[in-house]
Design a protein around this motif. Structure first.
Motif, short mmCIF file in Angstrom:
data_model
loop_
_atom_site.label_atom_id
_atom_site.label_comp_id
_atom_site.label_asym_id
_atom_site.label_seq_id
_atom_site.Cartn_x
_atom_site.Cartn_y
_atom_site.Cartn_z
N SER A 1 -9.26 12.13 -4.06
CA SER A 1 -9.94 11.22 -3.14
C SER A 1 -10.88 11.98 -2.21
O SER A 1 -10.50 12.95 -1.56
N LEU B 1 1.13 6.76 0.07
CA LEU B 1 0.45 7.95 -0.45
C LEU B 1 1.27 9.19 -0.12
O LEU B 1 1.76 9.36 1.00
N ASP C 1 -0.56 8.57 -5.84
CA ASP C 1 -0.74 7.18 -5.40
C ASP C 1 0.07 6.22 -6.26
O ASP C 1 -0.24 5.02 -6.33
N ILE D 1 -3.71 13.44 -4.55
CA ILE D 1 -2.77 12.47 -3.99
C ILE D 1 -1.93 11.84 -5.09
O ILE D 1 -2.45 11.49 -6.16
N ASP E 1 -6.45 1.06 -0.97
CA ASP E 1 -6.61 0.86 -2.42
C ASP E 1 -8.08 0.75 -2.80
O ASP E 1 -8.49 1.24 -3.88
N GLN F 1 -3.36 -1.61 3.63
CA GLN F 1 -3.06 -1.09 2.30
C GLN F 1 -4.16 -1.44 1.31
O GLN F 1 -4.55 -0.63 0.47
N LEU G 1 -9.70 4.59 -2.11
CA LEU G 1 -9.01 5.84 -2.43
C LEU G 1 -9.74 6.68 -3.47
O LEU G 1 -10.07 7.85 -3.23
#
Length: 443
Positions: free
Chosen positions: A238, A146, A141, A139, A437, A433, A440
Motif C-alpha cells: 500500500s 490490518l 489485509d 500489509i 478498503d 473500514q 489500501l
C-alpha cells in the motif's frame, strides 16, 4: 516491436494510460494484435481519463453526456512495451497517452500536463534532473484488522518499527529480490531499499535522470509493480498516505536539479548555499504549495498524514539539511546541489506531482522570485504559513490559485476539481473500514 521479437513467450498485452487519479485504465489484447496497437494505438472515451477513484463517470463532467461522450485516440508513449512480471501468464504492457482525433494532446491527460511543463524548460535550454523516493507498506489485509505480515523467514509478526533494519529487509529478501529483478526487466532504475518507521514499511529510491517524463513513468510503473508483486507473495502493498493511525504515513519525496544547455547544474555555486537560481526555484515552489496541496494530498485519507509531528510537512518553509521543512536543500557534493520537495504522500499521481513541482520551480526562476529566509530548528514548533488542512479546502485552493493556473491547463483543473468534489461527497457515506478498503491497494 523489438521487445516482442525478443520475447516470443508473451501471450497477452495490456494497453493502458494513467487517469487523473493515477489509475491504469486500459484493455487486455491478445499478443497477435500487438503490431496494430503499437502502430495505431487504440480508442477510449475522453471521459475515461476523468473517472473517480471508484472508476465511475463524473456526474457533471462536460466530457460525458454534454458532449456525447466522444472518443479520443490513445497512442503509445516513447516507453514502448514493458513486461508485467507480477502476472502469471507472460504479459507485456504498452503505456499510452490520450490525444484528440486530429492529433492534438488531450489537456485532461496528466502525462501531457508534465510534457507541457517540460516544453517550457526546453524552450529555455534547461533540463530538470529528477529522482523519486517511494514509501510503501507490506500489509496482511486478510482479516478485519490490518496487520504486519508474518516474516517469510521466521513466520513471526514483528510488531514494532524497524528503521534501517537489515533484519526487516532480510525477512523479505525473496520479495525484494523478485522486485529488483522485475525493475531490471521493466527498466525502472531502483536503487537503495531501506526499512522505515512503520510496521512493515519500506522505501525504495529511484535514480536521478535527465528525463522527467521517464521519471514519472518509472514511479507510476513501480507502484503497479509493487502492488502486483506483493500479491504474488501473499500480502498487500500500500502506498496509501496513512494506513495505520499510530504509525508514519507514506511519502513520495522528489529531488531535482536543473542543467543548462552545457550540462552545468544551475543550482551549484561551488558552496553550500547554492545559486540565486536555486533560491528562485525554492520561492516558486513555496508560492505554489498551498494551491497545489490537492496534487500532494489528493484523497480523503491523505490529510490524516498531514498533521504536525508525523514526519510530513505542514508549514510552508524551506531549510538547509532539515527534514522537518517542506523543502530541504541536502548537503553533499556541490555538483549535486538540488532541491528535495518533501510534501507529497505516496498516494499521488506521479505525473501531476512532477508537473506541479517542476512547473512551480520554473515559475520562480522566470520571475527571479525571492523566498523568505530559510528556517532552522523544528518546523513544527514555528509559526509558518500553512497549506490547506482538509480535502475541501485543498480543492477550493486548487481551483482558484493563480500559481496552479500558470502550470496546468484550464481543462485539467476543471476536471480534477469535479472529480474530487464528487469523491468528497461519496466518501462522506463510507465507514472508516470502507475508506481503508477503498484506498489500501488502489492508490
Amino acid at each position: 516491436m523489438s521487445f516482442l521479437v525478443d520475447h516470443p513467450e508473451i501471450r497477452t498485452i495490456r494497453v493502458a494510460a494513467a487517469d487523473l487519479n493515477g489509475q491504469a485504465r486500459g484493455k487486455r489484447v491478445p499478443a497477435r494484435f500487438a503490431d496494430k496497437m503499437a502502430e495505431n494505438g487504440t480508442r477510449f472515451p475522453l471521459s475515461v481519463m476523468n473517472l473517480d477513484i471508484w472508476g465511475e463517470d463524473i456526474d457533471d463532467s462536460p466530457l460525458v453526456f454534454a458532449s456525447g461522450d466522444p472518443d479520443g485516440v490513445l497512442l503509445p508513449t516513447e516507453r514502448g512495451f514493458v513486461p508485467m512480471p507480477w502476472l502469471e501468464a507472460p504479459t507485456a504492457l504498452l503505456p499510452l497517452w490520450m490525444h484528440h482525433e486530429d492529433g492534438r494532446p488531450f489537456d485532461g491527460d496528466p502525462r501531457h500536463a508534465l510534457a507541457r511543463v517540460m516544453r517550457r524548460y526546453a524552450e529555455r535550454g534547461l533540463t530538470p534532473v529528477v529522482a523519486t523516493e517511494l514509501e510503501f507498506y507490506l500489509i496482511d489485509d486478510s482479516g478485519k484488522t490490518l496487520r504486519v505480515p508474518p516474516s517469510p523467514r521466521s513466520g513471526k509478526r514483528r510488531a514494532g518499527a524497524e528503521i534501517l533494519s537489515l533484519r526487516a529487509l532480510d525477512a523479505w529478501d525473496v520479495f525484494f529480490t523478485d522486485l529488483y529483478d522485475a525493475c531490471e526487466a521493466m527498466d525502472i532504475p531502483a536503487e537503495t531499499a531501506i526499512s522505515e518507521g512503520g510496521l512493515g514499511q519500506f522505501e525504495v529510491n529511484l535514480s536521478h535522470q535527465p528525463d522527467a517524463l521517464k521519471a514519472a513513468d518509472d514511479a507510476w510503473l513501480f507502484k503497479l509493480l509493487v502492488r502486483g508483486m506483493a500479491r504474488r507473495h501473499g500480502c498487500a502493498a500500500s502506498f496509501m498516505a496513512k494506513p495505520y493511525e499510530d504509525y508514519p504515513g507514506n511519502g513520495m519525496h522528489v529531488h531535482f536539479s536543473v542543467l543548462d544547455a552545457e550540462g552545468r547544474n544551475i543550482f551549484d555555486d561551488g558552496g553550500p548555499r547554492g545559486t540565486d537560481t536555486l533560491r528562485h526555484a525554492v520561492a516558486g515552489c513555496l508560492a505554489a504549495m498551498p494551491g497545489s496541496a490537492l496534487i500532494f494530498a489528493p484523497h480523503g485519507n491523505s490529510y490524516e498524514r498531514m498533521v504536525p509531528g508525523a514526519h510530513a510537512p505542514t508549514g510552508v518553509s524551506w531549510a538547509y539539511e532539515n527534514r522537518t521543512s517542506a523543502i530541504r536543500i541536502p548537503a553533499g557534493a556541490t555538483a549535486a546541489r538540488r532541491i528535495e520537495h518533501r510534501v507529497a504522500g505516496g498516494d499521488v499521481n506521479p505525473y501531476l506531482l512532477l508537473a506541479a513541482i517542476l512547473g512551480a520551480a520554473l515559475d520562480g526562476i522566470e520571475d527571479a522570485a525571492e523566498p523568505p529566509a530559510p528556517i532552522t530548528g523544528n518546523a513544527y514548533d514555528q509559526d509558518l504559513p500553512h497549506m490547506p488542512t482538509d480535502w475541501a479546502g485543498a480543492i477550493d485552493a486548487f481551483e482558484s490559485a493563480p500559481e496552479v493556473a500558470r502550470i496546468f491547463p484550464a481543462a485539467l483543473i476543471r476536471n480534477l476539481v469535479l472529480t474530487k468534489r464528487q469523491e468528497l461527497r461519496y466518501l462522506a457515506d463510507l465507514s472508516p473500514q470502507e475508506r481503508v478498503d477503498l484506498y489500501l491497494d488502489t492508490v
